[in-house]
Scaffold this motif. Structure first.
Motif, PDB file in Angstrom:
ATOM      1  N   GLY A  37      17.985   6.214  -2.071  1.00  0.00           N
ATOM      2  CA  GLY A  37      18.831   5.590  -0.927  1.00  0.00           C
ATOM      3  C   GLY A  37      18.512   3.841  -1.104  1.00  0.00           C
ATOM      4  O   GLY A  37      18.845   3.327  -1.991  1.00  0.00           O
ATOM      5  N   ARG A  38      18.124   3.307   0.189  1.00  0.00           N
ATOM      6  CA  ARG A  38      18.185   1.922   0.232  1.00  0.00           C
ATOM      7  C   ARG A  38      16.691   1.490  -0.331  1.00  0.00           C
ATOM      8  O   ARG A  38      16.361   0.203   0.058  1.00  0.00           O
ATOM      9  CB  ARG A  38      18.592   1.362   1.562  1.00  0.00           C
ATOM     10  N   LEU A  39      15.809   2.277  -0.740  1.00  0.00           N
ATOM     11  CA  LEU A  39      14.432   1.941  -0.945  1.00  0.00           C
ATOM     12  C   LEU A  39      14.200   1.878  -2.339  1.00  0.00           C
ATOM     13  O   LEU A  39      15.241   2.241  -3.273  1.00  0.00           O
ATOM     14  CB  LEU A  39      13.342   2.929  -0.541  1.00  0.00           C
ATOM     15  N   GLU A  40      13.238   1.123  -3.042  1.00  0.00           N
ATOM     16  CA  GLU A  40      13.039   1.055  -4.419  1.00  0.00           C
ATOM     17  C   GLU A  40      12.263   2.435  -4.793  1.00  0.00           C
ATOM     18  O   GLU A  40      11.781   3.151  -3.836  1.00  0.00           O
ATOM     19  CB  GLU A  40      11.978  -0.155  -4.564  1.00  0.00           C
ATOM     20  N   GLU A  41      12.505   2.805  -5.962  1.00  0.00           N
ATOM     21  CA  GLU A  41      12.111   4.202  -6.373  1.00  0.00           C
ATOM     22  C   GLU A  41      10.601   4.303  -6.093  1.00  0.00           C
ATOM     23  O   GLU A  41      10.338   5.604  -5.840  1.00  0.00           O
ATOM     24  CB  GLU A  41      12.402   4.648  -7.708  1.00  0.00           C
ATOM     25  N   VAL A  42       9.710   3.255  -6.468  1.00  0.00           N
ATOM     26  CA  VAL A  42       8.404   3.475  -6.369  1.00  0.00           C
ATOM     27  C   VAL A  42       8.026   3.586  -4.956  1.00  0.00           C
ATOM     28  O   VAL A  42       7.105   4.337  -4.230  1.00  0.00           O
ATOM     29  CB  VAL A  42       7.522   2.123  -6.848  1.00  0.00           C
ATOM     30  N   THR A  43       8.606   2.690  -3.933  1.00  0.00           N
ATOM     31  CA  THR A  43       8.663   2.783  -2.606  1.00  0.00           C
ATOM     32  C   THR A  43       8.740   4.111  -1.900  1.00  0.00           C
ATOM     33  O   THR A  43       8.020   4.855  -1.078  1.00  0.00           O
ATOM     34  CB  THR A  43       9.318   1.750  -1.694  1.00  0.00           C
ATOM     35  N   PHE A  44       9.936   4.712  -2.301  1.00  0.00           N
ATOM     36  CA  PHE A  44      10.376   6.268  -2.236  1.00  0.00           C
ATOM     37  C   PHE A  44       9.338   7.310  -2.456  1.00  0.00           C
ATOM     38  O   PHE A  44       8.772   7.983  -1.616  1.00  0.00           O
ATOM     39  CB  PHE A  44      11.676   6.508  -2.652  1.00  0.00           C
ATOM     40  N   LEU A  45       8.832   7.242  -3.781  1.00  0.00           N
ATOM     41  CA  LEU A  45       8.064   8.255  -4.108  1.00  0.00           C
ATOM     42  C   LEU A  45       6.477   8.139  -3.733  1.00  0.00           C
ATOM     43  O   LEU A  45       5.794   9.241  -3.444  1.00  0.00           O
ATOM     44  CB  LEU A  45       7.837   8.249  -5.792  1.00  0.00           C
ATOM     45  N   GLU A  46       6.024   6.797  -3.450  1.00  0.00           N
ATOM     46  CA  GLU A  46       4.611   6.533  -2.784  1.00  0.00           C
ATOM     47  C   GLU A  46       4.388   7.278  -1.536  1.00  0.00           C
ATOM     48  O   GLU A  46       3.412   7.371  -1.100  1.00  0.00           O
ATOM     49  CB  GLU A  46       4.467   5.066  -3.012  1.00  0.00           C
ATOM     50  N   SER A  47       5.763   7.394  -0.919  1.00  0.00           N
ATOM     51  CA  SER A  47       5.292   8.104   0.425  1.00  0.00           C
ATOM     52  C   SER A  47       5.185   9.437   0.357  1.00  0.00           C
ATOM     53  O   SER A  47       4.771  10.183   1.094  1.00  0.00           O
ATOM     54  CB  SER A  47       6.758   8.006   1.382  1.00  0.00           C
ATOM     55  N   LEU A  48       5.461  10.217  -0.967  1.00  0.00           N
ATOM     56  CA  LEU A  48       5.211  11.497  -1.056  1.00  0.00           C
ATOM     57  C   LEU A  48       4.152  11.892  -1.936  1.00  0.00           C
ATOM     58  O   LEU A  48       3.229  12.781  -2.017  1.00  0.00           O
ATOM     59  CB  LEU A  48       6.467  12.294  -1.736  1.00  0.00           C
ATOM     60  N   TYR A  49       3.748  10.940  -2.981  1.00  0.00           N
ATOM     61  CA  TYR A  49       2.820  11.279  -3.997  1.00  0.00           C
ATOM     62  C   TYR A  49       1.718   9.936  -4.205  1.00  0.00           C
ATOM     63  O   TYR A  49       2.214   8.703  -3.577  1.00  0.00           O
ATOM     64  CB  TYR A  49       3.829  11.117  -5.255  1.00  0.00           C
ATOM     65  N   ASP A  50       0.716  10.373  -4.735  1.00  0.00           N
ATOM     66  CA  ASP A  50      -0.210   9.233  -5.134  1.00  0.00           C
ATOM     67  C   ASP A  50       0.029   8.849  -6.355  1.00  0.00           C
ATOM     68  O   ASP A  50      -0.431   9.499  -7.512  1.00  0.00           O
ATOM     69  CB  ASP A  50      -1.696   9.723  -4.903  1.00  0.00           C
ATOM     70  N   LEU A  51       0.992   7.752  -6.516  1.00  0.00           N
ATOM     71  CA  LEU A  51       1.300   7.323  -8.009  1.00  0.00           C
ATOM     72  C   LEU A  51       0.228   6.719  -8.825  1.00  0.00           C
ATOM     73  O   LEU A  51       0.311   6.901  -9.906  1.00  0.00           O
ATOM     74  CB  LEU A  51       2.415   6.421  -7.790  1.00  0.00           C
ATOM     75  N   ASP A  52      -0.842   6.288  -8.264  1.00  0.00           N
ATOM     76  CA  ASP A  52      -1.951   5.944  -8.737  1.00  0.00           C
ATOM     77  C   ASP A  52      -3.006   6.806  -9.300  1.00  0.00           C
ATOM     78  O   ASP A  52      -4.059   6.657 -10.063  1.00  0.00           O
ATOM     79  CB  ASP A  52      -2.579   4.732  -7.835  1.00  0.00           C
ATOM     80  N   ALA A  53      -2.661   7.963  -9.012  1.00  0.00           N
ATOM     81  CA  ALA A  53      -3.334   9.294  -9.241  1.00  0.00           C
ATOM     82  C   ALA A  53      -2.824  10.091 -10.583  1.00  0.00           C
ATOM     83  O   ALA A  53      -3.386  10.707 -11.278  1.00  0.00           O
ATOM     84  CB  ALA A  53      -4.082   9.957  -8.294  1.00  0.00           C
ATOM     85  N   LEU A  54      -1.541   9.928 -10.279  1.00  0.00           N
ATOM     86  CA  LEU A  54      -0.715  10.820 -11.334  1.00  0.00           C
ATOM     87  C   LEU A  54      -0.801   9.861 -12.605  1.00  0.00           C
ATOM     88  O   LEU A  54      -0.598   8.591 -12.973  1.00  0.00           O
ATOM     89  CB  LEU A  54       0.617  10.882 -11.120  1.00  0.00           C
ATOM     90  N   PRO A  55      -0.742  10.735 -13.902  1.00  0.00           N
ATOM     91  CA  PRO A  55      -0.979  10.058 -15.283  1.00  0.00           C
ATOM     92  C   PRO A  55       0.375   9.482 -15.828  1.00  0.00           C
ATOM     93  O   PRO A  55       1.426   9.698 -15.236  1.00  0.00           O
ATOM     94  CB  PRO A  55      -1.027  11.223 -16.170  1.00  0.00           C
ATOM     95  N   SER A  56       0.281   8.657 -16.460  1.00  0.00           N
ATOM     96  CA  SER A  56       1.433   7.977 -17.189  1.00  0.00           C
ATOM     97  C   SER A  56       1.805   8.673 -18.512  1.00  0.00           C
ATOM     98  O   SER A  56       0.977   9.236 -19.222  1.00  0.00           O
ATOM     99  CB  SER A  56       1.109   6.443 -17.634  1.00  0.00           C
TER     100      SER A  56
END
Length: 427
Positions: A37-56
């Motif tokens: 939507g009107r968010l950045e993808e990182v902003t969208f996903l970080e409301s649902l997932y801990d992006l710093d805990a998920l691996p690269s």
């Protein structure tokens, strides 16, 4: 468990099949605007997932956050739909909770600015989710816009096999039954009770309504017809009919009958009386109401009854119960009598059967319970003329609006005051 918990928890479910998930992803790919939507993808996903805990998946970045920035911002070498089948986000093969939270986020007011577009997206997602027992429902509002949450749908009860044809009486009865239960779940008691005794049919609208631009009307448009007992038809106000149609339309849409676009309520035809060859010589049935409820049929044909008395509607029955309470409150030596639908011959107005005649203290008063049909200009004039005929007999008329009978306490206070003034005035 919430999707932000990055490891699956015990007790999570996976009822949404891979078939449904891929259908949903196909829909989101084709929908206007990206899933973020009107968010950045990182902003969208970080409301649902801990992006710093998920691996690269990229050795240059330590976490999923950096991974996304590298490939969606710096290089832009991932497709827009990359997230759907990325195993870290568990949308394709993970528990239902991950996918449902993701879908609810796509229609959140912070993500989707256009409320109408969001509602259309919810409708389509619910259609896809329905076979697997889930739906998105509004549970709160943010700045006047709905916030949706996933809820399990009640999928119990008999399945209705498709196609649903116009003349499938048994299937249509199940459709009405599902509508009944939806009304019950939503606390729509009056509409629910009216549906219980009704019959549902479908018919072409016959071109009665002239098509207007963008109204979806075609020569094949259908209307749903609820046939109800003649005495109950006044209970189907515009508001009640709209409530029923909202639930009925939902059921019909799920059964692929989107060509049914409206609801009408009609009175059931009165059955012809059973007769024999010697009907001319038969005595009048002594059980048939005469002066009491002379316009109404026997109680086993749908009219409400109490104390072996017949009433023309449930609203009148509600008033009768209030009058009974007032009657019991009167002292024994100064009581009152209640005459429902008692017929009387007036000089210039023929025979009249007021809803109630109440007697007491050597006086009388008429009580009329006005249904929705009394609010038209012509009917109002007729009512005023009727009241004038009773006034010529020295009898006052009390009128109670049909919709007020849903509050017996208020009706009781109104009648106590009016009956005291007309029948039992202080000396």
């Amino acid at each position: 468990m919430t999707p932000r918990d990055t490891s699956p928890a015990q007790g999570t479910s996976q009822k949404i099949t891979a078939v449904t998930r891929r259908d949903i992803f196909d829909f989101l790919r084709s929908a206007e605007g990206g899933w973020w939507g009107r968010l950045e993808e990182v902003t969208f996903l970080e409301s649902l997932y801990d992006l710093d805990a998920l691996p690269s998946t990229d050795s240059r970045r330590p976490t999923a956050r950096g991974d996304i920035i590298q490939h969606r911002v710096s290089n832009f070498d991932w497709e827009d739909d990359w997230v759907f089948e990325d195993a870290r986000f568990q949308l394709l093969e993970g528990p239902d909770e991950f996918l449902l939270a993701f879908l609810a986020r796509t229609v959140h007011p912070a993500v989707q600015a256009d409320t109408d577009q969001s509602a259309r997206r919810v409708d389509e997602l619910n259609r896809l989710l329905a076979p697997d027992g889930w739906a998105l429902r509004a549970h709160a509002f943010l700045s006047g816009r709905p916030v949706y949450t996933p809820v399990p749908e009640n999928t119990g009860g008999p399945l209705i096999a498709l196609p649903l044809r116009d003349d499938d009486a048994s299937k249509l009865d199940l459709v009405l039954g599902q509508t009944y239960h939806l009304l019950d779940e939503d606390g729509e008691g009056l509409a629910r009770d009216l549906v219980r005794s009704a019959k549902l049919t479908l018919r072409r609208d016959g071109g009665i309504f002239h098509p207007m631009p963008n109204d979806n009307w075609t020569a094949d448009t259908y209307e749903a017809v609820i046939t109800a007992d003649r005495a109950l038809v006044p209970e189907f106000t515009t508001a009640v009919t709209d409530v029923i149609w909202q639930r009925l339309a939902t059921v019909l849409k799920r059964l692929e009958r989107e060509d049914v676009q409206s609801l009408v309520v009609e009175a059931a035809l009165r059955p012809f009386p059973g007769i024999t060859q010697d009907w001319r010589h038969q005595d009048t049935d002594p059980l048939t109401p005469t002066n009491q409820a002379r316009r109404e049929r026997k109680s086993n044909e749908g009219y409400p009854t109490a104390d072996d008395l017949v009433f023309a509607s449930r609203a009148e029955l509600a008033v009768y119960h209030v009058l009974q309470e007032l009657q019991r409150e009167r002292p024994t030596q100064n009581g009152m009598a209640i005459l429902p639908l008692a017929s009387a011959k007036l000089r210039d107005a023929g025979v009249r059967s007021p809803d109630f005649t109440v007697l007491g203290n050597g006086r009388a008063v008429i009580i009329e319970v006005d249904g929705p049909h009394h609010y038209g200009r012509t009917r109002k004039a007729d009512d005023e003329d009727r009241d004038r005929h009773w006034a010529r007999c020295g009898i006052h008329t009390i009128r109670i609006a049909h919709e007020h009978t849903s509050d017996p306490a208020s009706v009781k206070e109104r009648l106590r005051e009016d009956l005291t003034r007309t029948l039992f005035p202080p000396r």
